[in-house]
Every structure is written in C-alpha cells, then in structure tokens.
Motif scaffolding. Structure first.
Motif, short mmCIF file in Angstrom:
data_model
loop_
_atom_site.label_atom_id
_atom_site.label_comp_id
_atom_site.label_asym_id
_atom_site.label_seq_id
_atom_site.Cartn_x
_atom_site.Cartn_y
_atom_site.Cartn_z
N GLN A 72 0.84 -1.21 0.00
CA GLN A 72 0.00 0.00 0.00
C GLN A 72 0.87 1.26 0.00
N GLN A 73 1.96 1.26 0.74
CA GLN A 73 2.85 2.41 0.75
C GLN A 73 3.47 2.63 -0.63
N ALA A 74 3.86 1.56 -1.28
CA ALA A 74 4.45 1.67 -2.62
C ALA A 74 3.42 2.21 -3.62
N GLN A 75 2.17 1.76 -3.51
CA GLN A 75 1.12 2.25 -4.39
C GLN A 75 0.83 3.74 -4.12
N ALA A 76 0.84 4.13 -2.87
CA ALA A 76 0.61 5.53 -2.53
C ALA A 76 1.73 6.40 -3.10
N GLN A 77 2.97 5.95 -3.01
CA GLN A 77 4.11 6.69 -3.55
C GLN A 77 3.98 6.82 -5.07
N ALA A 78 3.58 5.74 -5.74
CA ALA A 78 3.42 5.77 -7.20
C ALA A 78 2.32 6.77 -7.58
N LEU A 79 1.25 6.82 -6.81
CA LEU A 79 0.17 7.78 -7.10
C LEU A 79 0.63 9.22 -6.89
N ARG A 80 1.44 9.48 -5.87
CA ARG A 80 1.98 10.82 -5.65
C ARG A 80 2.86 11.25 -6.82
N GLU A 81 3.72 10.34 -7.27
CA GLU A 81 4.59 10.65 -8.40
C GLU A 81 3.79 10.91 -9.66
N LEU A 82 2.75 10.14 -9.89
CA LEU A 82 1.89 10.33 -11.06
C LEU A 82 1.17 11.67 -10.99
N GLU A 88 2.24 14.38 -9.47
CA GLU A 88 3.24 15.41 -9.73
C GLU A 88 3.55 15.50 -11.22
N GLU A 89 3.63 14.36 -11.87
CA GLU A 89 3.91 14.35 -13.31
C GLU A 89 2.77 15.01 -14.08
N VAL A 90 1.53 14.73 -13.68
CA VAL A 90 0.38 15.35 -14.36
C VAL A 90 0.38 16.85 -14.12
N ARG A 91 0.71 17.28 -12.92
CA ARG A 91 0.75 18.72 -12.61
C ARG A 91 1.85 19.43 -13.42
N ALA A 92 2.94 18.74 -13.69
CA ALA A 92 4.06 19.36 -14.41
C ALA A 92 3.78 19.54 -15.90
N ARG A 93 2.85 18.86 -16.47
CA ARG A 93 2.54 18.99 -17.89
C ARG A 93 1.85 20.34 -18.13
N PRO A 94 2.10 20.93 -19.31
CA PRO A 94 1.42 22.21 -19.61
C PRO A 94 -0.08 21.98 -19.80
N ALA A 95 -0.82 23.00 -19.46
CA ALA A 95 -2.27 22.92 -19.60
C ALA A 95 -2.63 22.89 -21.07
N PRO A 96 -3.59 22.17 -21.48
CA PRO A 96 -3.98 22.13 -22.88
C PRO A 96 -4.57 23.47 -23.31
N ALA A 97 -4.37 23.82 -24.59
CA ALA A 97 -4.90 25.08 -25.13
C ALA A 97 -6.41 25.00 -25.20
N PRO A 98 -7.05 26.14 -24.99
CA PRO A 98 -8.52 26.11 -25.06
C PRO A 98 -8.92 25.82 -26.50
N PRO A 99 -10.03 25.25 -26.71
CA PRO A 99 -10.46 24.93 -28.08
C PRO A 99 -10.73 26.22 -28.85
N SER A 100 -10.40 26.21 -30.15
CA SER A 100 -10.62 27.41 -30.97
C SER A 100 -12.11 27.59 -31.22
N ALA A 101 -12.45 28.86 -31.49
CA ALA A 101 -13.86 29.14 -31.74
C ALA A 101 -14.25 28.55 -33.08
N SER A 102 -15.37 27.96 -33.14
CA SER A 102 -15.82 27.35 -34.39
C SER A 102 -16.41 28.42 -35.31
N PRO A 103 -16.28 28.24 -36.62
CA PRO A 103 -16.81 29.25 -37.57
C PRO A 103 -18.33 29.37 -37.41
N PRO A 104 -18.83 30.57 -37.63
CA PRO A 104 -20.27 30.75 -37.49
C PRO A 104 -21.02 29.92 -38.52
N LYS A 105 -22.18 29.54 -38.14
CA LYS A 105 -23.04 28.77 -39.02
C LYS A 105 -23.59 29.67 -40.13
#
Length: 191
Positions: free
Chosen positions: A149-159, A161-178
């Motif tokens: 359980q301690q090893a699994q908890a450590q792996a989750l903490r590392e994961l 942190e890795e997710v937090r370190a990634r850049p945030a995805p760009a917002p979706p572009s505006a779609s052309p008007p209908k």
C-alpha cells in the motif's frame, strides 16, 4: 459450579452433593432435579445446606441409585414408580458393583478429573501454539500488505506530480459561425 467435594459431613452423617450423585447416575442436572423432586414426593424432604441445595444421605442415594437402575433395566416405567417400589420394600435389581459412596470414591473421582484436566491442558497448550504460529503468519501478511500500500501511494503521488508538471492544454478554438448566423448578421447589420 458445584463443589468439588464429593461428600459433606453434617452432624456426623455423610451426605452426597447433588452434582456428585448426578455424575454417579450419569444424568444431566435437569434430569437429576426431576429425580430429586420424585424422591421427595415419595419419601421425605431431603436436608438442605446453607444455600438451599439438597444434601443426599447415603441411604437416600442408595434408594435413588436402585430406582434409576430399575428404570434402566425395564423393571419400572419411571423413577417415581421405581421409588414407590423401593418404599414398598419390593426387591429390585441389585447393583453388582455399586460405586463407592464414601470419601474413597471421591478420591478416585478427583484423580480421574485431575488426569482429564491435565490432558485438556496439554490440548489447550497445543492449540495456543498453533494460534501463535497463525498470528505470526497473519502479522507477516499484514506487513507485506502495508508495504504494498505504501508503494502504491508513492506511485500515485509521483503520477500526480507528473500530471501537474505537464502544460495545460490550449482552449479549443472558436468554431466558424453557421450559415444562418452569417445571413442573420447581414440582415441585421444592414439596417
């Protein structure tokens, strides 16, 4: 729990305890209470000790043992009927080897009980050793589970942190008007 003593002496007379007489007859406590009630209905009331327990004089004990054996041998339908035959003086079965009613019989019984208790004590010791071994196995399994359980908890903490370190995805572009929005904008814009 009844007294271990097999006999009690009151006024120079020897009395058996109910538990001892029930054991000699090989009957349960409730069956022996019924036999006691039958005895007192046919003969006289039995003497009692300070706690109101019946005390069995030797002659009363012999009567009950004869009556009980007569019922077992089929000479009477019930203990009360057999006791009435005893009171009437009718010859019933005779015990070939009646159990000793004095203190000597009590000593033999105490020795047998002591041997049984010693044997049960050895059995209990064996069971306790097996339980100790099982407890050790369970403790080892719990330690391994805790480490996992301690090893699994450590792996989750590392994961995380890795997710937090990634850049945030760009917002979706505006779609052309209908098409209808464009038409509506032209119509409204020309006014």
């Amino acid at each position: 729990m009844s007294d271990v003593q097999t006999t009690e002496s009151r006024g120079g007379r020897v009395h058996l305890t109910p538990g001892d007489l029930a054991a000699r007859l090989g009957v349960s406590g409730s069956t022996f209470r019924r036999i006691s009630t039958d005895y007192e209905a046919v003969f006289e009331a039995l003497p009692r000790d300070a706690q109101r327990r019946r005390l069995w004089p030797l002659e009363a004990a012999e009567r009950v043992m004869l009556a009980h054996e007569a019922v077992r041998e089929g000479q009477a339908d019930s203990t009360r009927a057999a006791l009435e035959l005893v009171r009437a003086g009718r010859e019933l079965v005779t015990l070939l080897d009646p159990p000793a009613l004095g203190a000597e019989g009590g000593r033999v019984k105490l020795d047998e009980l002591s041997a049984q208790i010693h044997q049960q004590g050895e059995g209990i010791t064996t069971l306790l050793q097996a339980l100790d071994e099982r407890d050790s196995e369970i403790a080892g399994a719990l330690r391994a589970l805790g480490e996992t359980q301690q090893a699994q908890a450590q792996a989750l903490r590392e994961l995380r942190e890795e997710v937090r370190a990634r850049p945030a995805p760009a917002p979706p572009s505006a779609s052309p008007p209908k098409w209808w929005e464009r038409v509506l904008k032209r119509v409204l814009g020309s006014r």
